[in-house]
Design a protein around this motif. Structure first.
Motif, PDB file in Angstrom:
ATOM      1  N   ASP A  84      -6.829  11.620   0.547  1.00  0.00           N
ATOM      2  CA  ASP A  84      -7.345  11.728   1.910  1.00  0.00           C
ATOM      3  C   ASP A  84      -7.564  10.356   2.548  1.00  0.00           C
ATOM      4  OD1 ASP A  84      -8.089  13.260   4.117  1.00  0.00           O
ATOM      5  OD2 ASP A  84     -10.209  13.241   3.579  1.00  0.00           O
ATOM      6  N   ASN A  85      -6.725   9.390   2.157  1.00  0.00           N
ATOM      7  CA  ASN A  85      -6.782   8.025   2.713  1.00  0.00           C
ATOM      8  C   ASN A  85      -8.165   7.392   2.521  1.00  0.00           C
ATOM      9  OD1 ASN A  85      -5.442   5.863   3.843  1.00  0.00           O
ATOM     10  ND2 ASN A  85      -5.903   6.424   5.948  1.00  0.00           N
ATOM     11  N   SER A  86      -8.800   7.728   1.425  1.00  0.00           N
ATOM     12  CA  SER A  86     -10.150   7.234   1.143  1.00  0.00           C
ATOM     13  C   SER A  86     -10.130   6.347  -0.099  1.00  0.00           C
ATOM     14  CB  SER A  86     -11.111   8.410   0.929  1.00  0.00           C
ATOM     15  OG  SER A  86     -12.313   7.973   0.334  1.00  0.00           O
ATOM     16  N   LEU A  87     -10.567   5.107   0.060  1.00  0.00           N
ATOM     17  CA  LEU A  87     -10.644   4.202  -1.098  1.00  0.00           C
ATOM     18  C   LEU A  87     -11.687   4.697  -2.082  1.00  0.00           C
ATOM     19  CD1 LEU A  87      -9.868   1.640  -2.576  1.00  0.00           C
ATOM     20  CD2 LEU A  87     -11.456   0.368  -1.109  1.00  0.00           C
ATOM     21  N   PHE A  88     -12.795   5.197  -1.570  1.00  0.00           N
ATOM     22  CA  PHE A  88     -13.861   5.728  -2.429  1.00  0.00           C
ATOM     23  C   PHE A  88     -13.338   6.865  -3.304  1.00  0.00           C
ATOM     24  CE2 PHE A  88     -17.303   9.048  -2.594  1.00  0.00           C
ATOM     25  CZ  PHE A  88     -18.038   8.468  -3.610  1.00  0.00           C
ATOM     26  N   ALA A  89     -12.659   7.835  -2.693  1.00  0.00           N
ATOM     27  CA  ALA A  89     -12.130   8.981  -3.448  1.00  0.00           C
ATOM     28  C   ALA A  89     -11.065   8.534  -4.440  1.00  0.00           C
ATOM     29  CB  ALA A  89     -11.569  10.020  -2.480  1.00  0.00           C
ATOM     30  N   THR A  90     -10.253   7.552  -4.056  1.00  0.00           N
ATOM     31  CA  THR A  90      -9.202   7.049  -4.946  1.00  0.00           C
ATOM     32  C   THR A  90      -9.802   6.403  -6.183  1.00  0.00           C
ATOM     33  OG1 THR A  90      -7.720   6.657  -3.061  1.00  0.00           O
ATOM     34  CG2 THR A  90      -7.234   5.480  -5.110  1.00  0.00           C
ATOM     35  N   LEU A  91     -10.790   5.543  -5.975  1.00  0.00           N
ATOM     36  CA  LEU A  91     -11.414   4.851  -7.105  1.00  0.00           C
ATOM     37  C   LEU A  91     -12.154   5.826  -8.019  1.00  0.00           C
ATOM     38  CD1 LEU A  91     -12.716   1.694  -5.229  1.00  0.00           C
ATOM     39  CD2 LEU A  91     -10.905   1.761  -6.946  1.00  0.00           C
ATOM     40  N   LYS A  92     -12.785   6.832  -7.431  1.00  0.00           N
ATOM     41  CA  LYS A  92     -13.469   7.843  -8.245  1.00  0.00           C
ATOM     42  C   LYS A  92     -12.489   8.566  -9.158  1.00  0.00           C
ATOM     43  CE  LYS A  92     -16.434  10.765  -6.802  1.00  0.00           C
ATOM     44  NZ  LYS A  92     -17.103  11.829  -5.995  1.00  0.00           N
ATOM     45  N   ALA A  93     -11.292   8.849  -8.643  1.00  0.00           N
ATOM     46  CA  ALA A  93     -10.285   9.567  -9.429  1.00  0.00           C
ATOM     47  C   ALA A  93      -9.656   8.672 -10.493  1.00  0.00           C
ATOM     48  CB  ALA A  93      -9.208  10.124  -8.503  1.00  0.00           C
ATOM     49  N   VAL A  94      -9.424   7.407 -10.143  1.00  0.00           N
ATOM     50  CA  VAL A  94      -8.720   6.486 -11.044  1.00  0.00           C
ATOM     51  C   VAL A  94      -9.638   5.951 -12.138  1.00  0.00           C
ATOM     52  CG1 VAL A  94      -7.503   4.274 -11.171  1.00  0.00           C
ATOM     53  CG2 VAL A  94      -7.031   5.851  -9.287  1.00  0.00           C
ATOM     54  N   TYR A  95     -10.898   5.702 -11.790  1.00  0.00           N
ATOM     55  CA  TYR A  95     -11.852   5.151 -12.757  1.00  0.00           C
ATOM     56  C   TYR A  95     -13.048   6.101 -12.910  1.00  0.00           C
ATOM     57  CZ  TYR A  95      -9.210   0.874 -11.681  1.00  0.00           C
ATOM     58  OH  TYR A  95      -8.214  -0.050 -11.488  1.00  0.00           O
ATOM     59  N   PRO A  96     -12.839   7.253 -13.509  1.00  0.00           N
ATOM     60  CA  PRO A  96     -13.924   8.243 -13.620  1.00  0.00           C
ATOM     61  C   PRO A  96     -15.077   7.769 -14.497  1.00  0.00           C
ATOM     62  CG  PRO A  96     -12.037   8.897 -14.950  1.00  0.00           C
ATOM     63  CD  PRO A  96     -11.586   7.724 -14.123  1.00  0.00           C
ATOM     64  N   GLU A  97     -14.837   6.757 -15.310  1.00  0.00           N
ATOM     65  CA  GLU A  97     -15.891   6.264 -16.202  1.00  0.00           C
ATOM     66  C   GLU A  97     -16.938   5.439 -15.447  1.00  0.00           C
ATOM     67  OE1 GLU A  97     -12.708   3.105 -16.047  1.00  0.00           O
ATOM     68  OE2 GLU A  97     -12.793   5.303 -16.144  1.00  0.00           O
ATOM     69  N   HIS A  98     -16.627   5.059 -14.201  1.00  0.00           N
ATOM     70  CA  HIS A  98     -17.565   4.258 -13.409  1.00  0.00           C
ATOM     71  C   HIS A  98     -18.101   5.089 -12.235  1.00  0.00           C
ATOM     72  CE1 HIS A  98     -19.411   0.608 -11.824  1.00  0.00           C
ATOM     73  NE2 HIS A  98     -18.975   0.970 -10.625  1.00  0.00           N
ATOM     74  N   THR A  99     -19.368   4.916 -11.929  1.00  0.00           N
ATOM     75  CA  THR A  99     -19.979   5.626 -10.804  1.00  0.00           C
ATOM     76  C   THR A  99     -19.957   4.735  -9.565  1.00  0.00           C
ATOM     77  OG1 THR A  99     -21.451   6.865 -12.264  1.00  0.00           O
ATOM     78  CG2 THR A  99     -22.046   6.776  -9.938  1.00  0.00           C
ATOM     79  N   PHE A 100     -19.105   5.111  -8.602  1.00  0.00           N
ATOM     80  CA  PHE A 100     -19.035   4.361  -7.355  1.00  0.00           C
ATOM     81  C   PHE A 100     -19.994   4.981  -6.336  1.00  0.00           C
ATOM     82  CE2 PHE A 100     -14.959   3.272  -9.280  1.00  0.00           C
ATOM     83  CZ  PHE A 100     -14.912   1.903  -9.053  1.00  0.00           C
ATOM     84  N   ILE A 101     -20.605   4.121  -5.530  1.00  0.00           N
ATOM     85  CA  ILE A 101     -21.573   4.561  -4.520  1.00  0.00           C
ATOM     86  C   ILE A 101     -20.918   4.487  -3.153  1.00  0.00           C
ATOM     87  CG2 ILE A 101     -23.844   4.126  -3.511  1.00  0.00           C
ATOM     88  CD1 ILE A 101     -24.627   2.805  -6.178  1.00  0.00           C
ATOM     89  N   GLY A 102     -20.746   5.634  -2.518  1.00  0.00           N
ATOM     90  CA  GLY A 102     -19.951   5.740  -1.295  1.00  0.00           C
ATOM     91  C   GLY A 102     -20.386   4.830  -0.171  1.00  0.00           C
TER      92      GLY A 102
ATOM     93  N   GLU B 271      -7.449  -1.038   3.973  1.00  0.00           N
ATOM     94  CA  GLU B 271      -6.243  -1.680   4.495  1.00  0.00           C
ATOM     95  C   GLU B 271      -5.656  -2.668   3.488  1.00  0.00           C
ATOM     96  OE1 GLU B 271      -8.339   0.279   7.577  1.00  0.00           O
ATOM     97  OE2 GLU B 271      -9.070  -1.261   6.171  1.00  0.00           O
ATOM     98  N   GLN B 272      -6.512  -3.384   2.776  1.00  0.00           N
ATOM     99  CA  GLN B 272      -6.025  -4.334   1.774  1.00  0.00           C
ATOM    100  C   GLN B 272      -5.277  -3.625   0.655  1.00  0.00           C
ATOM    101  OE1 GLN B 272     -10.066  -6.229   1.444  1.00  0.00           O
ATOM    102  NE2 GLN B 272      -8.852  -8.083   1.121  1.00  0.00           N
ATOM    103  N   VAL B 273      -5.788  -2.488   0.240  1.00  0.00           N
ATOM    104  CA  VAL B 273      -5.127  -1.715  -0.821  1.00  0.00           C
ATOM    105  C   VAL B 273      -3.785  -1.190  -0.330  1.00  0.00           C
ATOM    106  CG1 VAL B 273      -5.285   0.360  -2.255  1.00  0.00           C
ATOM    107  CG2 VAL B 273      -7.296  -1.089  -1.928  1.00  0.00           C
ATOM    108  N   ALA B 274      -3.745  -0.699   0.901  1.00  0.00           N
ATOM    109  CA  ALA B 274      -2.498  -0.169   1.470  1.00  0.00           C
ATOM    110  C   ALA B 274      -1.442  -1.265   1.586  1.00  0.00           C
ATOM    111  CB  ALA B 274      -2.769   0.452   2.836  1.00  0.00           C
ATOM    112  N   GLU B 275      -1.860  -2.457   2.016  1.00  0.00           N
ATOM    113  CA  GLU B 275      -0.917  -3.573   2.186  1.00  0.00           C
ATOM    114  C   GLU B 275      -0.341  -4.058   0.861  1.00  0.00           C
ATOM    115  OE1 GLU B 275      -3.254  -6.426   4.200  1.00  0.00           O
ATOM    116  OE2 GLU B 275      -3.247  -5.354   6.137  1.00  0.00           O
TER     117      GLU B 275
ATOM    118  N   LEU C 125      -0.850   6.290  -2.712  1.00  0.00           N
ATOM    119  CA  LEU C 125      -1.945   6.736  -3.574  1.00  0.00           C
ATOM    120  C   LEU C 125      -3.183   7.058  -2.736  1.00  0.00           C
ATOM    121  CD1 LEU C 125      -3.141   7.283  -6.337  1.00  0.00           C
ATOM    122  CD2 LEU C 125      -3.639   4.839  -6.557  1.00  0.00           C
ATOM    123  N   LEU C 126      -3.471   6.222  -1.750  1.00  0.00           N
ATOM    124  CA  LEU C 126      -4.599   6.486  -0.855  1.00  0.00           C
ATOM    125  C   LEU C 126      -4.409   7.812  -0.126  1.00  0.00           C
ATOM    126  CD1 LEU C 126      -5.126   2.945   0.714  1.00  0.00           C
ATOM    127  CD2 LEU C 126      -6.766   4.156  -0.713  1.00  0.00           C
ATOM    128  N   LEU C 127      -3.203   8.054   0.354  1.00  0.00           N
ATOM    129  CA  LEU C 127      -2.923   9.284   1.100  1.00  0.00           C
ATOM    130  C   LEU C 127      -3.116  10.513   0.223  1.00  0.00           C
ATOM    131  CD1 LEU C 127       0.188   8.190   3.183  1.00  0.00           C
ATOM    132  CD2 LEU C 127      -2.145   8.538   4.004  1.00  0.00           C
TER     133      LEU C 127
END
Length: 347
Positions: A168-186, A153-157, A163-165
């Motif tokens: 699939d409206n997922s912050l995890f999926a968005t960050l994975k796509a935008v920062y592929p050099e970092h491994t995010f843990i769902g 919600e903070q990102v959307a606001e 970008l979230l949409l």
């Protein structure tokens, strides 16, 4: 030709030809062209950079803009409302962004800041990265780890909804796509991505990480872990996926290990009703107690069975070890009185 107020009627010996050439939207004050100024401009007028700049300077003044970033309020609809705007849009690809880029060549325009982002703006990963960098700065994100404390919600606001949409409206999926050099843990995000726990690889990864955080030295240690500990580590979704049964979740994630289900704090519903499970348990208990023959069972007490995770199976037989063994090892000829003697001796 006879023009009538508020009508689009043409009378002529050649109506079709003259209709194409002359018909306009008619009002009570006369003919109003859809783009009067543009109709009078010479050919290629709007391809001239000076004319483009003059148009934007006038629009800037009339719109009472005070800084260059106010241009992000510009829309194609607003341009069409202004004389000459339609022709200018046609000349520069029907895009307010392209018009501004053509005139203000020294300014770095961020496509995502417009009220209506250009089509396929997120196809360029650099646009998405600039936006998330900017949102991160606003929200005080100092490192990739800090994103775990940020909500969708903070990102959307802060302008990131489109970008979230796209992800699939997922912050995890968005960050994975935008920062592929970092491994995010769902599971470390405030909200775990929808369907995340459906993948066995994600469940296994969670339990492997949990072993480190709980400092479990071996697989055997899982028998002593409580569901509340898993929930505290962010694995409540896994437990829900397995209807609260930690034992099922663990065994599913590490199928290569030879599990002894009765050693978990809770067995699954109906576990002891399965004959094979009861047989496995008593075979295991015989090895644990170092029994070398069926006769040795007469020396085992109900307390011994309970002390070795067998309370559930005894309950099925009303706490009678003799009835349990007679059912599990039906081919053996048991002497009932020996159980009674063993119990009396124990008393």
């Amino acid at each position: 030709i006879i023009w009538r107020s508020r009508m689009q009627v043409c009378f002529s010996p050649r109506p079709l030809l003259l209709f194409k050439q002359a018909c306009r939207t008619v009002t009570s004050t006369g003919v109003q062209a859809t783009d009067k100024s543009a109709a009078r401009k010479p050919k290629n007028y709007w391809k001239n950079p000076q004319n483009q700049q003059k148009f934007l300077e006038d629009l800037y003044t009339d719109s009472k803009f005070t800084k260059i970033d106010d241009w992000y309020q510009l829309t194609a609809e607003k341009l069409r409302e202004r004389p000459g705007g339609r022709s200018l849009l046609r000349a520069l690809g029907f895009s307010p962004l392209k018009i501004l880029q053509a005139v203000y060549t020294d300014h770095k325009w961020d496509p995502f800041k417009f009220k209506k982002s250009p089509q396929n703006v997120w196809a360029d990963l650099s646009n998405a990265k600039r936006l998330m960098d900017e949102i991160g700065n606003r929200l005080g994100v100092a490192s990739p780890e800090h994103w775990y404390s940020i909500s969708r919600e903070q990102v959307a606001e802060n302008g990131g909804l489109s970008l979230l949409l796209r992800h699939d409206n997922s912050l995890f999926a968005t960050l994975k796509a935008v920062y592929p050099e970092h491994t995010f843990i769902g599971w470390r995000f405030k909200v775990v991505p929808r369907g995340f726990w459906m993948a066995q690889a994600n469940r296994r990864s969670f339990f492997e990480e949990s072993m480190k955080r709980l400092k479990l030295p071996s697989m055997e240690s899982w028998y002593h872990v409580q569901p509340a500990q898993i929930t505290e580590l962010g694995g409540g979704g896994i437990l829900s996926h397995f209807k609260g049964k930690l034992s099922l979740a663990i065994m599913d994630s590490f199928p290569q290990h030879d599990w002894e289900p009765w050693r978990f704090s809770r067995t699954t519903t109906g576990f002891w009703k399965v004959q094979e499970n009861r047989g496995r348990y008593f075979d295991w208990l015989a090895k644990r107690l170092k029994l070398t023959s069926k006769e040795d069972w007469y020396t085992v007490s109900v307390a011994d069975v309970r002390a070795h995770d067998g309370a559930g199976v005894l309950q099925l037989y009303n706490d009678s070890l003799q009835v349990a063994l007679s059912d599990v090892y039906q081919n053996h000829n048991w002497d009932k009185w020996k159980f009674q003697a063993s119990s009396a001796a124990a008393d």
